[in-house]
Design an enzyme around this catalytic site. Structure first.
Site, PDB file in Angstrom:
ATOM      1  N   CYS A   1     -27.223  15.894  15.055  1.00 13.37           N
ATOM      2  CA  CYS A   1     -28.003  15.795  16.294  1.00 13.37           C
ATOM      3  C   CYS A   1     -27.097  15.336  17.440  1.00 13.37           C
ATOM      4  O   CYS A   1     -26.317  16.133  17.942  1.00 13.37           O
ATOM      5  CB  CYS A   1     -29.208  14.895  16.078  1.00 13.37           C
ATOM      6  SG  CYS A   1     -30.522  15.256  17.236  1.00 13.37           S
TER       7      CYS A   1
ATOM      8  N   HIS B   1     -31.880  17.035  11.543  1.00 10.65           N
ATOM      9  CA  HIS B   1     -31.552  15.866  10.719  1.00 10.65           C
ATOM     10  C   HIS B   1     -31.735  16.213   9.247  1.00 10.65           C
ATOM     11  O   HIS B   1     -32.812  15.996   8.690  1.00 10.65           O
ATOM     12  CB  HIS B   1     -32.475  14.693  11.078  1.00 10.65           C
ATOM     13  CG  HIS B   1     -32.210  14.116  12.421  1.00 10.65           C
ATOM     14  ND1 HIS B   1     -31.328  13.084  12.628  1.00 10.65           N
ATOM     15  CD2 HIS B   1     -32.714  14.430  13.630  1.00 10.65           C
ATOM     16  CE1 HIS B   1     -31.299  12.777  13.913  1.00 10.65           C
ATOM     17  NE2 HIS B   1     -32.126  13.586  14.545  1.00 10.65           N
TER      18      HIS B   1
ATOM     19  N   GLU C   1     -30.766  14.745   6.733  1.00 14.08           N
ATOM     20  CA  GLU C   1     -30.915  13.563   5.873  1.00 14.08           C
ATOM     21  C   GLU C   1     -32.354  13.313   5.436  1.00 14.08           C
ATOM     22  O   GLU C   1     -32.588  12.739   4.373  1.00 14.08           O
ATOM     23  CB  GLU C   1     -30.355  12.310   6.565  1.00 14.08           C
ATOM     24  CG  GLU C   1     -31.090  11.815   7.805  1.00 14.08           C
ATOM     25  CD  GLU C   1     -30.588  12.422   9.105  1.00 14.08           C
ATOM     26  OE1 GLU C   1     -30.041  13.536   9.068  1.00 14.08           O
ATOM     27  OE2 GLU C   1     -30.764  11.801  10.174  1.00 14.08           O
TER      28      GLU C   1
END
Ligand code: GLN
Length: 562
Positions: A398, A525, A527
């Site tokens: 990001c 993102h 994650e």
């Protein structure tokens, strides 16, 4: 619906979230379908506006919900996809009641905490508990509700009262209350102290809730005499006193609960023994054991803004962990405050500057995570430059992707003052700009949030290969700014390729630098969707590149898929 309510006493930060999710894991391992609700008794509507410094990371869901990081634990532990409504806050409840009041729904009545707020809480819980979150149809068997905060806080009173009413309105075998508490030890060879737990149970009982189980956090296993004492004073049978003592890694916790037969006691209480099977926690056992025995590590430099509190990047840390374990490595994360890398710091704090650079240079790979605001941006640009020039694997998430674009514009394209309009709205070369998805006039929802599709522009890129999908990926977003589509060709002709874009082709989602072993930026993102046993592809590629195994991995996986 069977409810398992998890409350906390004595102090905050006891790992109530991990305890609640581990209970969910054990129940799921018994063959039950489990969902979860997190209650945050604060007035914010959601976690979106809260500082990661104070509150840890903001977790983002598929539907764009910006929620408490505990929901991340639930998603990772239970492997479910939650919705924004699975996170209840006081703000949301009050807003729904006040909207009804304005609509005139209460017909001239005085609107009060009891019954209006408490009814709204009960309805919310009952409605959300029924939403399937595991991809199957129909409601789950069990809903684990975690009440944030500590029992006795003024903030949580309406929730405690609503939960008391809920407990009263359902069959006793449909509701089970587990109170997480702390058993401290005073002095070096001191005694395990039960008094704080006694007090918090008393507090809970004064509010009309009696715990069926205690989950006691302690450094060492509970002594038999401590259990006896707790049972006597807290009105909980000895068999229902669970102990979560310190363990080498969190994957041991579901195992610890299983070994204490927590599942049996809970299932008995909820009268689910007949439908449940013996818990299968083989994967958890293996993972916990593998991690305990790992001896090699890989050094990762995390260059960010919120490095003081590791919870600020919790999901990134977890995603690194998942990727490392699948490469039989332990992550060795060096936290570098981006501002320490900046030239100005060399004068004001020379030691910090020197250490930061030493840490950066000693790392096998460099990660720049997401963030907002201009603090540390110059330092992040220096880190990206270092990674690019020295061919050190780089993953920009990001903000980290935007940083690599700014760096490339300044140093390769030759636009010295190129910047993001977030940091310099007068820049002559706005390479990262505000591109609202919705209306320009309606502020307050200008963030691009939640799951969006990225289409691969070519099958011949690292990311498509790592994702094992040459068409598209769906990942979660949380940003306002994006790479300026008008300047993309200036980058591409110099080797910085935007290999993933949205459906319109205007939003750059993934960049890769040719002639570099692993220089990757993602606007999303990844994650948030990483799972133990199923690491997120950009993270896996990053770690593989750091240990020089990316090409052989890609080679093998290509052969495997042929
Ligand atoms: N501040 C940047 C933006 O709003 C990056 C956000 C992020 O990293 N989550 O686009």
């Amino acid at each position: 619906m069977k409810y398992v309510l998890v409350t906390g006493g004595v102090v905050s930060g006891l790992g109530k979230g991990v305890t609640a999710s581990s209970i969910g894991v054990v129940l799921k391992a018994c063959g039950l379908r489990v969902t979860s609700i997190k209650i945050d008794p604060y007035l914010n509507m959601d976690a979106g506006t809260m500082s990661p410094f104070e509150h840890g990371e903001v977790f983002v869901l598929d539907d764009g919900g910006e929620v408490d990081l505990d929901l991340g634990n639930y998603e990772r532990f239970l492997d479910v996809r939650l919705t924004r409504d699975n996170n209840i806050t006081t703000g949301k409840i009050f807003q729904s009641v006040l909207e009804k009041e304005r609509r005139g729904d209460y017909l001239g009545k005085t609107v009060q905490v009891v019954p209006h707020i408490t009814d709204a809480i009960k309805n919310w819980i009952e409605t959300v508990a029924a939403i399937p979150v595991d991809g199957k149809e129909g409601p789950a068997d069990v809903c684990v509700i975690e009440l944030g905060g500590t029992v006795g806080d003024i903030e949580s009173m309406p929730f405690i009262e609503a939960l008391r009413q809920l407990l009263f309105s359902v069959e006793p075998n449909n509701f089970c209350l587990i109170h997480v508490s702390l058993i401290p030890v005073l002095g070096v060879v001191g005694e395990q102290k039960t008094k704080p737990t006694q007090h918090s149970v008393r507090e809970l009982r004064a509010l009309g809730l009696t715990p069926h189980f205690l989950a006691c956090r302690s450094a060492q296993p509970l002594l038999e005499s401590t259990r006896q004492k707790l049972s006597q004073f807290c009105h909980v049978s000895v068999g229902n006193i669970l102990n979560i003592h310190d363990v080498p890694n969190i994957w041991h916790i579901p195992l610890l609960l299983r070994n204490q037969n927590a599942h049996e006691a809970i299932l008995k209480h909820l009268q689910l023994m007949k439908v449940a099977k013996t818990p299968n926690l083989q994967e958890w056992t293996e993972r916990a054991k593998i991690f305990d025995n790992l001896s090699n590590s890989v050094r990762i430099a995390m260059v960010g803004k919120y490095v003081g509190l590791t919870d600020s990047y919790l999901s990134v840390v977890k995603a690194l962990l998942h990727a490392c374990i699948s490469c039989s490595l332990k992550p060795d994360i060096k936290w570098i405050a981006a501002s320490d890398l900046e030239d100005d710091t060399a004068n004001s704090k020379p030691e910090a500057h020197a250490t930061a650079w030493e840490d950066l240079k000693n790392a096998a790979c460099i990660l720049v995570p997401g963030g907002f605001g201009d603090r540390g941006v110059k330092g992040m640009i220096l880190a990206a430059k270092y990674a690019r020039e020295n061919k050190v694997p780089y993953l920009g998430i990001c903000l980290g992707m935007q940083i690599s674009v700014i760096e490339f514009a300044q140093n390769i394209v030759g636009w010295e003052h190129a910047n993001s309009t977030e940091f310099d709205d007068q820049t002559p070369n706005p390479v990262v700009i505000f591109m609202p998805e919705g209306s320009k006039t309606h502020m307050g929802s200008t963030m691009r949030l939640g799951s969006r599709r990225t289409l691969f522009q070519t099958p011949d890129c690292l990311m498509a290969k790592l994702y094992h999908n040459f068409e598209y990926v769906d990942e979660r977003h949380r940003h306002r700014y994006e790479v300026n589509p008008d300047v993309v060709s200036n980058f591409e002709e110099r080797g910085l390729k935007f290999v993933g874009r949205d459906e319109s082709g205007k939003r750059m989602e993934i960049l890769e630098l040719t002639s570099h072993p692993y220089y990757v930026g993602v606007q999303f993102h990844p994650e948030f969707k990483s799972r133990p046993g199923r690491p997120s592809p950009p993270f896996l590629g990053f770690i593989l590149a750091a240990i020089g195994q990316l090409s052989s991995f890609l080679q093998n996986s290509q052969n495997g898929s042929l």
